[in-house]
Design an enzyme around this catalytic site. Structure first.
Site, PDB file in Angstrom:
ATOM      1  N   CYS A 163       1.785  10.089  -6.017  1.00 24.44           N
ATOM      2  CA  CYS A 163       1.468   9.152  -4.358  1.00 24.44           C
ATOM      3  C   CYS A 163       2.745   8.806  -3.918  1.00 24.44           C
ATOM      4  O   CYS A 163       2.645   8.592  -2.570  1.00 24.44           O
ATOM      5  CB  CYS A 163       0.268   9.526  -4.190  1.00 24.44           C
ATOM      6  SG  CYS A 163      -0.959  11.024  -4.096  1.00 24.44           S
ATOM      7  N   HIS A 294       0.724   2.135   2.679  1.00 31.13           N
ATOM      8  CA  HIS A 294       0.048   3.218   2.283  1.00 31.13           C
ATOM      9  C   HIS A 294      -0.800   3.483   2.859  1.00 31.13           C
ATOM     10  O   HIS A 294      -1.195   5.051   3.222  1.00 31.13           O
ATOM     11  CB  HIS A 294       0.264   3.282   0.629  1.00 31.13           C
ATOM     12  CG  HIS A 294      -0.313   4.558  -0.405  1.00 31.13           C
ATOM     13  ND1 HIS A 294       0.579   5.460  -0.282  1.00 31.13           N
ATOM     14  CD2 HIS A 294      -1.236   4.311  -0.994  1.00 31.13           C
ATOM     15  CE1 HIS A 294       0.581   6.056  -1.136  1.00 31.13           C
ATOM     16  NE2 HIS A 294      -1.086   5.758  -1.936  1.00 31.13           N
ATOM     17  N   HIS A 329      -2.398  13.671   3.741  1.00 29.03           N
ATOM     18  CA  HIS A 329      -1.254  12.489   2.429  1.00 29.03           C
ATOM     19  C   HIS A 329      -0.706  13.767   1.929  1.00 29.03           C
ATOM     20  O   HIS A 329      -1.144  14.768   1.389  1.00 29.03           O
ATOM     21  CB  HIS A 329      -2.208  12.555   1.365  1.00 29.03           C
ATOM     22  CG  HIS A 329      -1.977  11.446   0.534  1.00 29.03           C
ATOM     23  ND1 HIS A 329      -0.944  10.789   0.285  1.00 29.03           N
ATOM     24  CD2 HIS A 329      -3.024  10.279   0.039  1.00 29.03           C
ATOM     25  CE1 HIS A 329      -0.589  10.224  -0.831  1.00 29.03           C
ATOM     26  NE2 HIS A 329      -1.722   9.885  -0.568  1.00 29.03           N
TER      27      HIS A 329
END
Length: 402
Positions: A163, A294, A329
């Site tokens: 990620c 994030h 996400h």
């Protein structure tokens, strides 16, 4: 050689908009791209929400690729790259050849063909596997799709750093241009939602039921998203010579690999990554006006990120918001989309909000998540955070061109 590198083109493919105008409008409005997942059968899943891209028509966007010969992640990436080059306002034929390349990131690669082949193998046996589907699965095809679509014959680098992958690619592209190895780069990432990825998030206990609410006291986790991010990078000299619109300069980046735990984030490693990014960018923490966080929305991740930020910036860090509250996400594309939001915020003077925020968390004292409404602001320097399983941390820093 140490050339200055700037961002002149942005190509987002997301659940809140395709192309920079739609994406920017979505960020400013705090638009949610979350809906009931429709691209696979969710029967049996207690949680069925995610950030799927709708209205994506690759045949209308791509000029060289035949969509039927590529998997979904490759098509997302190639379309995002085409959008970034168009946004840069440069003649696409003038940048074909060996001085142009791509650096793309991903988390799950071509997940859909892999899922289809696995299902076929389990149900019908090995002999049932179709060669055409097998041909779609190699992860480097995502980067190859970008180069082939744009006619680039320079580097085609794939980075699978989960990620935080897109921030790795931006750093890599920055190095190649700054060192004079290449003149033009497309950096970013792509991933698609898929049943086994959804199951993975759920079984890890990371998934929210309906909304992602980073930094909220009652946050419950992530929602999976999909899409692609592409940023067109060139030298400052090149951009000035052709009178290009410059969104932002890439000031530097930092990396750290904690290897502390397979999935648990580590504040010390994240703080170390931020300090490395600041050092390479030649800035100090007080120079940073905004952090594109994030911000996954899990209790542990948000607390760890906040603790790392407070280690580096002190008790009152700059505002930090999470666009994952709107997009879900997007995994390998996540920090690339954060970079796009950062560059757009610098150019147009705003901070995107964290939506779904209602209750301050006492454990996150001092954190300003830009709750629910975009905020006008002059952003001279922006930090973009990207973290991943295994402690793969990558932070990029962007700034106004002085």
């Amino acid at each position: 050689m140490d050339r200055r590198v700037v961002i002149t083109g942005l190509g987002p493919v997301t659940s809140i908009g395709i192309g920079i105008d739609a994406f920017g409008a979505g960020l400013r409005a705090g638009r949610s791209g979350i809906s009931s997942l429709a691209s696979f059968d969710t029967t049996g899943f207690p949680h069925v929400m995610g950030g799927e891209v709708t209205g994506f028509e690759p045949e209308a966007m791509l000029r060289r690729l035949a969509p039927g010969e590529w998997g979904p992640a490759s098509l997302f990436a190639a379309a995002a790259a085409r959008l970034a080059v168009e946004d840069a306002g440069i003649d696409p034929e003038a940048i074909t050849g060996p001085r142009s390349g791509s650096s793309m990131g991903t988390c799950t690669g071509e997940a859909y063909p892999v899922q289809g082949l696995t299902e076929s193998w389990v149900r019908k046996g090995f002999e049932s596997l179709e060669p055409e589907q097998i041909r779609l699965t190699p992860t480097p095809r995502i980067g190859a799709a970008v180069n082939r679509e744009l006619g680039f014959t320079g580097d085609s680098m794939m980075i699978s750093a989960a990620c935080s992958a897109s921030n790795y690619t931006i750093g890599h592209a920055y190095d190649l241009i700054a060192d004079g190895e290449l003149d033009y780069m497309v950096a970013g990432g792509a991933d698609s939602v898929v049943r086994w990825g959804h199951a993975g998030f759920y079984r890890c206990g990371l998934m929210a039921e309906s909304t992602c609410s980073p930094f909220d006291r009652d946050r419950t986790g992530v929602l999976a998203g999909e899409g692609a991010a592409a940023l067109f990078l060139e030298t400052l000299e090149s951009a000035l010579e052709r009178g290009a619109r410059i969104y932002a300069e890439v000031l530097g980046y930092g990396l750290s690999c904690d290897a502390n735990h397979p999935v648990a984030p580590d504040a010390e490693g994240i703080a170390r990554c931020m300090r490395r990014a600041h050092a390479q960018a030649g800035i100090v923490p007080s120079d940073v006006d905004y952090i594109c966080a994030h911000g996954t929305g899990t209790p542990a991740n948000d607390l760890t990120e906040a603790n790392a930020v407070r280690q580096v910036f002190g008790a009152t860090p700059p505002p930090m918001s999470s666009i994952k509250s709107m997009l879900g996400h997007t995994m390998g594309a996540a920090s690339g989309l954060g970079a796009i939001a950062s560059a757009l915020g610098i150019k147009e003077g705003f901070m995107p909000p964290t939506i779904n925020y209602s209750q301050p968390d006492p454990a996150l004292a001092g954190i300003d998540p830009v709750p629910n409404v975009a905020r006008p602001a002059r952003l001279r320097v922006v930090q973009n955070n990207g973290f991943a399983f295994g402690g793969n941390n990558a932070v990029t820093v962007f700034g106004e061109v002085a």
